[in-house]
Write a protein that holds these residues in place. Structure first.
Motif, PDB file in Angstrom:
ATOM      1  N   VAL A  76       0.850  -1.197   0.000  1.00 38.05           N
ATOM      2  CA  VAL A  76       0.000   0.000   0.000  1.00 38.05           C
ATOM      3  C   VAL A  76       0.880   1.238   0.000  1.00 38.05           C
ATOM      4  N   CYS A  77       0.493   2.235  -0.776  1.00 37.90           N
ATOM      5  CA  CYS A  77       1.138   3.552  -0.726  1.00 37.90           C
ATOM      6  C   CYS A  77       0.147   4.548  -0.135  1.00 37.90           C
ATOM      7  N   LEU A  78       0.589   5.222   0.908  1.00 38.98           N
ATOM      8  CA  LEU A  78      -0.250   6.127   1.692  1.00 38.98           C
ATOM      9  C   LEU A  78       0.418   7.500   1.726  1.00 38.98           C
ATOM     10  N   PRO A  79      -0.351   8.589   1.763  1.00 39.60           N
ATOM     11  CA  PRO A  79       0.293   9.897   1.982  1.00 39.60           C
ATOM     12  C   PRO A  79       1.044   9.906   3.305  1.00 39.60           C
ATOM     13  N   GLY A  80       2.133  10.656   3.371  1.00 40.55           N
ATOM     14  CA  GLY A  80       2.806  10.834   4.643  1.00 40.55           C
ATOM     15  C   GLY A  80       1.845  11.377   5.684  1.00 40.55           C
ATOM     16  N   LEU A  81       1.952  10.888   6.918  1.00 37.98           N
ATOM     17  CA  LEU A  81       1.039  11.307   7.979  1.00 37.98           C
ATOM     18  C   LEU A  81       1.408  12.703   8.485  1.00 37.98           C
ATOM     19  N   VAL A  82       0.394  13.438   8.919  1.00 34.44           N
ATOM     20  CA  VAL A  82       0.564  14.827   9.349  1.00 34.44           C
ATOM     21  C   VAL A  82       0.111  14.935  10.800  1.00 34.44           C
ATOM     22  N   ASP A  83       1.030  15.339  11.672  1.00 39.98           N
ATOM     23  CA  ASP A  83       0.736  15.491  13.101  1.00 39.98           C
ATOM     24  C   ASP A  83       0.378  16.949  13.355  1.00 39.98           C
ATOM     25  N   SER A  84      -0.916  17.206  13.554  1.00 35.89           N
ATOM     26  CA  SER A  84      -1.377  18.594  13.607  1.00 35.89           C
ATOM     27  C   SER A  84      -1.411  19.194  15.010  1.00 35.89           C
ATOM     28  N   HIS A  85      -0.871  18.475  16.014  1.00 32.93           N
ATOM     29  CA  HIS A  85      -0.781  19.045  17.364  1.00 32.93           C
ATOM     30  C   HIS A  85       0.383  18.365  18.073  1.00 32.93           C
ATOM     31  N   ASN A  86       1.480  19.108  18.289  1.00 30.57           N
ATOM     32  CA  ASN A  86       2.699  18.489  18.809  1.00 30.57           C
ATOM     33  C   ASN A  86       3.527  19.550  19.539  1.00 30.57           C
ATOM     34  N   HIS A  87       3.966  19.219  20.759  1.00 32.09           N
ATOM     35  CA  HIS A  87       4.764  20.137  21.589  1.00 32.09           C
ATOM     36  C   HIS A  87       6.250  19.779  21.508  1.00 32.09           C
ATOM     37  N   LEU A  88       6.751  19.578  20.350  1.00 28.83           N
ATOM     38  CA  LEU A  88       8.038  18.933  20.080  1.00 28.83           C
ATOM     39  C   LEU A  88       9.256  19.494  20.813  1.00 28.83           C
ATOM     40  N   PRO A  89       9.523  20.806  20.805  1.00 33.77           N
ATOM     41  CA  PRO A  89      10.813  21.270  21.339  1.00 33.77           C
ATOM     42  C   PRO A  89      10.797  21.530  22.845  1.00 33.77           C
ATOM     43  N   PHE A  90      10.852  20.472  23.643  1.00 34.41           N
ATOM     44  CA  PHE A  90      10.913  20.623  25.101  1.00 34.41           C
ATOM     45  C   PHE A  90      12.097  19.833  25.634  1.00 34.41           C
TER      46      PHE A  90
END
Length: 419
Positions: A76-90
């Motif tokens: 299966v080929c799927l679009p790359g997933l998009v994380d629309s809420h993320n507190h990444l730089p901590f």
């Protein structure tokens, strides 16, 4: 007819989940995945130049000696997933608190022992920017291995200008080398203890110093605010959103997570791109979402992680014609979750989404929640080639086979990544 010259070809896909067409998707539209069976994809540079069957591919696409090929037979080929809420730089983690929670400690008991959000604020204030960049890149590697190719990156663990700038500068400086696209957001997260009893002074500080300086340095695209009882109330939120809009920020909101304050309605009133969490959204708020273009970003891993067993009313929002997207809410206190795949699975098993709705929510609708829908979130001619190759015969296996990672390859803007 002049043929298109391809740098990368993905052939013989059992299914291509294109999600081509209308964006954002609402209601029954969220079940329409735009599947192409036995499909082929051609990429030139960063962009998709062909999606379709083999016959059309042979007629329209030209390959050359340096063209790379990926045989996707049975996959299966799927679009790359998009994380629309993320507190990444901590900075740091709070695994000790996690253990205390599992043993029955309350939020207040943890706070009395020096834990909670202020612990993360302290660690983030103390860390150097270079070390923060290293930690953030390490997290990004985990995220891309789980299929995320685009993610929000919120600040909010600084409270004061210096540390908020450090968080956002870390995001800006790693963006050219990050294997995923980062969308920066400045988050007004809480009132610091230094301003206890002086809320008005802190609001003015954000209005007059923090927001203008972050905009001047071009560090964030979005402004987000935690509108909640005991944090920023409705009028404080309205005031700061007004200032942010005057400065040119797009708006997102943490809304109606613990109490039903009318945060969703405030987000809609201000044309926010999204309002997030919504565990306590009112019936009126749900109806208003259905009439608006504001996206409901839901994070099922938060109640799962906290074992609260109460999830956002995803089905009610969908049935009201609302736009639903998904995020991990990666943060050290309530959702140490790097995986959008796991988030999709939780959305199905705990929030009642259908598999097709969860995929839509984690791709094209999440791209919409970040203002990236024109470039990402679907597999269409002209869009960036953010693609996942999954070693499964059908998308339904994402939800049927649990505890595995089916991602075989990640392609980011036409480049095959190491994951």
């Amino acid at each position: 007819m002049r043929r298109i010259r391809a740098d990368l070809v993905i052939s013989n896909c059992n299914q291509i989940i294109t999600l081509a067409g209308k964006c954002p998707r609402r209601g029954k539209e969220m079940r329409e995945l735009g599947i192409v069976e036995k499909g082929w994809i051609a990429v030139k540079g960063e962009k998709i130049v062909f999606v379709g069957g083999e016959k059309e591919f042979r007629e329209e696409v030209e390959v050359h000696c340096k063209t790379k090929w990926i045989d996707c037979e049975g996959k299966v080929c799927l679009p790359g997933l998009v994380d629309s809420h993320n507190h990444l730089p901590f900075a740091g983690e709070r695994v000790d608190e996690f253990k205390m929670k599992l043993e029955g400690a309350s939020y207040m008991e943890i706070a009395e022992r020096g834990g909670g959000i202020k612990k993360t604020v302290g660690m983030t204030s103390e860390i150097s920017k270079e070390d923060l960049k290293k930690i953030t890149l390490q997290r990004i590697k985990k995220m891309i291995s789980q299929g995320t190719t685009t993610s929000e990156a919120k600040s909010g663990y600084g409270f004061f200008l210096e540390t908020e700038v450090k968080q956002l500068e870390a995001v800006k400086e790693i963006s050219p080398i990050s294997p995923i696209t980062l969308i920066p957001t400045f988050l007004a997260h809480d009132i610091p203890s230094e301003y206890s009893g002086k809320r008005e002074e802190y609001i003015k500080y954000l209005e007059n110093e923090v927001l203008p300086e972050i905009k001047k340095r071009k560090l964030a695209r979005f402004f987000d605010i935690f509108c909640e009882k005991g944090v920023f109330d409705l009028e404080e939120s309205r005031r700061l959103i007004k200032k942010a809009k005057e400065l040119g920020f797009e708006i997102k909101m943490h809304a109606d997570e613990f109490t039903s304050l009318g945060g969703a309605e405030l987000a809609i009133e201000n044309g926010a791109r999204s309002c997030d969490h919504l565990l306590e959204i009112s019936k009126d708020g749900i109806k208003a979402l259905g009439r608006s273009n504001t996206c409901a970003v839901l994070m099922p891993s938060v109640p799962f992680f906290l074992k609260t067993k109460k999830y956002a009313p995803a089905r009610e929002i969908l049935e009201a014609n609302g736009i639903v997207a998904l995020g991990t809410d990666l943060n050290p206190g309530s959702s140490m979750n790097y995986s959008m795949l796991f988030t999709l699975q939780l959305a199905v098993f705990e929030m009642g989404l259908l598999p097709e709705e969860a995929i839509t929510a984690g791709t094209i609708n999440s791209a919409y929640a970040l203002g990236e829908e024109w470039d990402r979130g679907s597999i269409e001619k002209g869009k960036k080639a953010d693609l996942l190759i999954l070693d499964i015969p059908s998308y339904i296996y994402i939800f049927y086979e649990l505890g595995t990672n089916p991602i075989e390859k990640v392609i980011k803007e036409g480049k095959i990544m190491e994951v």
